[in-house]
Design a protein around this motif. Structure first.
Motif, mmCIF file in Angstrom:
data_model
loop_
_atom_site.group_PDB
_atom_site.id
_atom_site.type_symbol
_atom_site.label_atom_id
_atom_site.label_comp_id
_atom_site.label_asym_id
_atom_site.label_seq_id
_atom_site.Cartn_x
_atom_site.Cartn_y
_atom_site.Cartn_z
ATOM 1 N N ASP A 162 46.411 40.074 41.547
ATOM 2 C CA ASP A 162 45.775 40.262 40.240
ATOM 3 C C ASP A 162 46.165 39.151 39.266
ATOM 4 O OD1 ASP A 162 44.556 42.549 41.151
ATOM 5 O OD2 ASP A 162 46.018 43.918 40.265
ATOM 6 N N ALA A 163 47.452 38.755 39.307
ATOM 7 C CA ALA A 163 47.927 37.733 38.383
ATOM 8 C C ALA A 163 47.327 36.368 38.675
ATOM 9 C CB ALA A 163 49.452 37.656 38.444
ATOM 10 N N LEU A 164 46.988 36.113 39.936
ATOM 11 C CA LEU A 164 46.456 34.809 40.328
ATOM 12 C C LEU A 164 44.938 34.776 40.419
ATOM 13 C CD1 LEU A 164 48.993 33.839 43.157
ATOM 14 C CD2 LEU A 164 48.953 33.049 40.800
ATOM 15 N N LEU A 165 44.286 35.907 40.233
ATOM 16 C CA LEU A 165 42.854 36.007 40.482
ATOM 17 C C LEU A 165 42.056 34.960 39.714
ATOM 18 C CD1 LEU A 165 40.501 37.439 41.826
ATOM 19 C CD2 LEU A 165 40.498 39.100 39.947
ATOM 20 N N ASP A 166 42.295 34.820 38.426
ATOM 21 C CA ASP A 166 41.524 33.863 37.628
ATOM 22 C C ASP A 166 41.734 32.436 38.124
ATOM 23 O OD1 ASP A 166 40.511 35.890 36.091
ATOM 24 O OD2 ASP A 166 41.935 35.642 34.443
ATOM 25 N N LEU A 171 39.776 27.608 41.023
ATOM 26 C CA LEU A 171 39.874 26.637 42.111
ATOM 27 C C LEU A 171 38.601 26.621 42.943
ATOM 28 C CD1 LEU A 171 41.691 24.635 43.725
ATOM 29 C CD2 LEU A 171 42.361 26.599 45.135
ATOM 30 N N GLU A 172 38.069 27.808 43.227
ATOM 31 C CA GLU A 172 36.858 27.884 44.034
ATOM 32 C C GLU A 172 35.670 27.277 43.297
ATOM 33 O OE1 GLU A 172 34.438 31.080 46.839
ATOM 34 O OE2 GLU A 172 36.106 31.751 45.574
ATOM 35 N N TYR A 179 40.641 30.869 48.237
ATOM 36 C CA TYR A 179 41.997 31.145 48.704
ATOM 37 C C TYR A 179 41.980 32.019 49.944
ATOM 38 C CZ TYR A 179 46.631 33.148 49.108
ATOM 39 O OH TYR A 179 47.844 33.575 49.621
ATOM 40 N N HIS A 180 41.210 33.095 49.909
ATOM 41 C CA HIS A 180 41.251 34.067 51.000
ATOM 42 C C HIS A 180 40.589 33.551 52.269
ATOM 43 C CE1 HIS A 180 43.094 37.262 48.636
ATOM 44 N NE2 HIS A 180 42.326 36.886 47.632
ATOM 45 N N TYR A 181 39.567 32.716 52.165
ATOM 46 C CA TYR A 181 38.898 32.204 53.361
ATOM 47 C C TYR A 181 39.511 30.901 53.876
ATOM 48 C CZ TYR A 181 34.992 35.508 53.331
ATOM 49 O OH TYR A 181 34.227 36.631 53.411
ATOM 50 N N HIS A 182 39.939 30.030 52.968
ATOM 51 C CA HIS A 182 40.293 28.668 53.349
ATOM 52 C C HIS A 182 41.767 28.330 53.275
ATOM 53 C CE1 HIS A 182 36.009 28.011 51.668
ATOM 54 N NE2 HIS A 182 35.936 28.071 52.982
#
Length: 289
Positions: A162-166, A171-172, A179-182
């Motif tokens: 949650d803290a890193l979501l933004d 970045l995307e 982050y989650h795919y690559h």
């Protein structure tokens, strides 16, 4: 990664990608689906549990015969020295019953550690049961181990995510990297690191010491998917189309599905062990899309 997201530093883990590719390994080689350095004087392991099988006509029934286990992974310590072998052992062998089992509805694995120096005469593996699902029996593959660092995706604590979501989303948007795919978990067949979950994590606890077990091996259906190829498809396997690198051209080819396995809906079997107990008890989980 840690320069952009220093909060991830405590979660970094090493994982060993096996990079299986179809080949002709010998029992003296590390392999996926290859012949095992199994002692001729030792009985080949069998499964005696009820087996769940779906026929082409859609009927379902239970098969209660003895079923020989099939080789899945063999790792010699000389090829993967970073793997924590038990004292006195230099060989890891993983086999499984290729039928689906009630409960987790996947093949049931077993783990064997041994000293390769004690094996003089090598047994020939029995032929797989003629009714066993072909998609649960890997093609023989040689391996090309590569140690990489990875970060958790499904296993990232919710408060950190949650803290890193933004910042992940920024970045995307700016560079096209998810982050989650690559940038987090490595896909494919691998040792150590984080399991290649496709759903919520379900880590087993040791029934003896009640500690959370450690991830030993992920056996997955595919080496990458339509998104993760951008960072996890090896350079040697890439092709170009109109001057642009493409991953979809490899679907169904050696780089994408080298073993020919399909576990559920492109899922994986995750094998765990307890390194706190001398007997190294193991457990496993399964999930799919």
């Amino acid at each position: 990664m840690e320069a952009l997201f220093p909060e991830l530093t405590p979660f970094r883990r090493d994982t060993i990608r096996l990079h299986p590719r179809p080949g002709r390994p010998s029992p003296r080689d590390s392999s996926v689906g290859g012949p095992l350095l199994w002692p001729a004087e030792e009985i080949w392991p069998v499964c005696r549990q009820e087996h769940y099988l779906r026929t082409f006509s859609g009927e379902r029934y239970y098969d209660e015969g003895e079923v020989y286990l099939v080789p899945i992974v063999q790792i010699h310590r000389k090829d993967v020295p970073a793997l924590p072998f038990p004292e006195g052992c230099d060989l890891l062998q993983v086999l499984w019953c290729p039928f689906t089992h009630i409960g987790l509805y996947c093949p049931e694995p077993r783990v064997f550690w041994r000293d390769s120096r004690t094996v003089e005469h090598v047994a020939e593996a029995p032929s797989p049961d003629e009714n066993a699902p072909e998609q649960h029996i890997p093609r023989p593959c040689v391996i090309h181990p590569e140690t990489v660092q990875e970060y958790p995706s499904w296993d990232l604590p919710e408060e950190i995510d949650d803290a890193l979501l933004d910042r992940f989303e920024n970045l995307e948007q700016e560079q096209g990297w998810s982050y989650h795919y690559h940038l987090s978990e490595v896909p494919g067949i691998k040792l150590g690191g984080y399991p290649g979950w496709t759903q919520d994590p379900l880590w087993p606890e040791c029934q003896w010491c009640e500690r959370q077990m450690e991830h030993l091996l992920t056996v997955s259906s595919r080496e990458y998917d339509g998104e993760s190829w951008r960072t996890w498809l090896p350079v040697e396997d890439r092709e170009t189309d109109s001057g642009e690198e493409g991953g979809r051209a490899h679907w169904g080819e050696d780089a994408h599905s080298p073993t020919g396995m399909m576990l559920g809906d492109a899922g994986g079997v995750y094998i765990f062990e307890c390194r706190s107990c001398p007997e190294r008890p193991m457990d496993y989980r399964f999930d799919c899309s």
